[in-house]
Write a protein that holds these residues in place. Structure first.
Motif, short mmCIF file in Angstrom:
data_model
loop_
_atom_site.label_atom_id
_atom_site.label_comp_id
_atom_site.label_asym_id
_atom_site.label_seq_id
_atom_site.Cartn_x
_atom_site.Cartn_y
_atom_site.Cartn_z
N UNK A 173 -115.51 37.24 81.80
CA UNK A 173 -115.52 38.00 83.05
C UNK A 173 -114.34 38.97 83.05
N UNK A 174 -114.62 40.23 83.34
CA UNK A 174 -113.57 41.23 83.41
C UNK A 174 -112.61 40.96 84.56
N UNK A 175 -111.47 41.64 84.55
CA UNK A 175 -110.46 41.45 85.58
C UNK A 175 -110.00 42.79 86.12
N UNK A 195 -117.53 27.55 82.45
CA UNK A 195 -117.95 27.32 83.82
C UNK A 195 -118.91 26.14 83.86
N UNK A 196 -118.62 25.18 84.72
CA UNK A 196 -119.47 24.00 84.88
C UNK A 196 -119.96 23.92 86.31
N UNK A 235 -123.92 32.83 89.05
CA UNK A 235 -123.45 34.08 88.43
C UNK A 235 -121.97 34.26 88.71
N UNK A 236 -121.21 34.63 87.69
CA UNK A 236 -119.79 34.99 87.82
C UNK A 236 -119.63 36.45 87.45
N UNK A 237 -118.73 37.16 88.15
CA UNK A 237 -118.49 38.56 87.81
C UNK A 237 -117.14 39.01 88.34
N UNK A 238 -116.72 40.17 87.88
CA UNK A 238 -115.44 40.77 88.25
C UNK A 238 -115.42 41.10 89.74
N UNK A 285 -127.78 35.80 85.11
CA UNK A 285 -127.10 34.56 85.50
C UNK A 285 -126.08 34.15 84.44
N UNK A 286 -125.07 33.42 84.88
CA UNK A 286 -124.11 32.82 83.95
C UNK A 286 -124.66 31.50 83.44
#
Length: 108
Positions: free
Chosen positions: A81-83, A41-42, A53-56, A65-66
């Motif tokens: 990240x889960x799916x 992730x950029x 922040x990234x998440x499912x 935070x990511x």
């Protein structure tokens, strides 16, 4: 097609990205049964970016935070990240663009 880039048709955002990033709709043809994704992730911030922040999709937003880019510099970090539904949620505490390279996925 892990490692491929797909130009997404969205610009800078702040707060929760709506709609979520639809990873399953990318041309990478990832299996719908993938248990999770591995991203690079950029963040390309417009000024200071407190955190991203990234998440499912469907899960509550995590408190971790990511990546952080308080200095406003282009910053990247690996994220797993889960799916559940092929989508990934994103939240930015500041205005930023987001580039997500899919490097791999977890199969069942």
């Amino acid at each position: 097609m892990p490692g491929a880039r797909h130009p997404l048709q969205w610009g800078a955002f702040s707060g929760q990205r709506n709609p979520p990033v639809n990873v399953a709709a990318s041309p990478c043809n990832l299996p719908s049964t993938a248990q999770g994704y591995v991203f690079n992730a950029t963040a390309i911030p417009v000024g200071s970016l407190g955190y991203l922040t990234l998440w499912t999709d469907g899960d509550p937003q995590p408190t971790a935070s990511t990546l952080n880019a308080v200095d406003g510099a282009v910053t990247s970090n690996m994220a797993i990240v889960g799916n559940q539904d092929g989508k990934t949620d994103a939240y930015a505490y500041g205005l930023t663009q987001l580039l997500m390279d899919i490097s791999s996925y977890f199969a069942p």
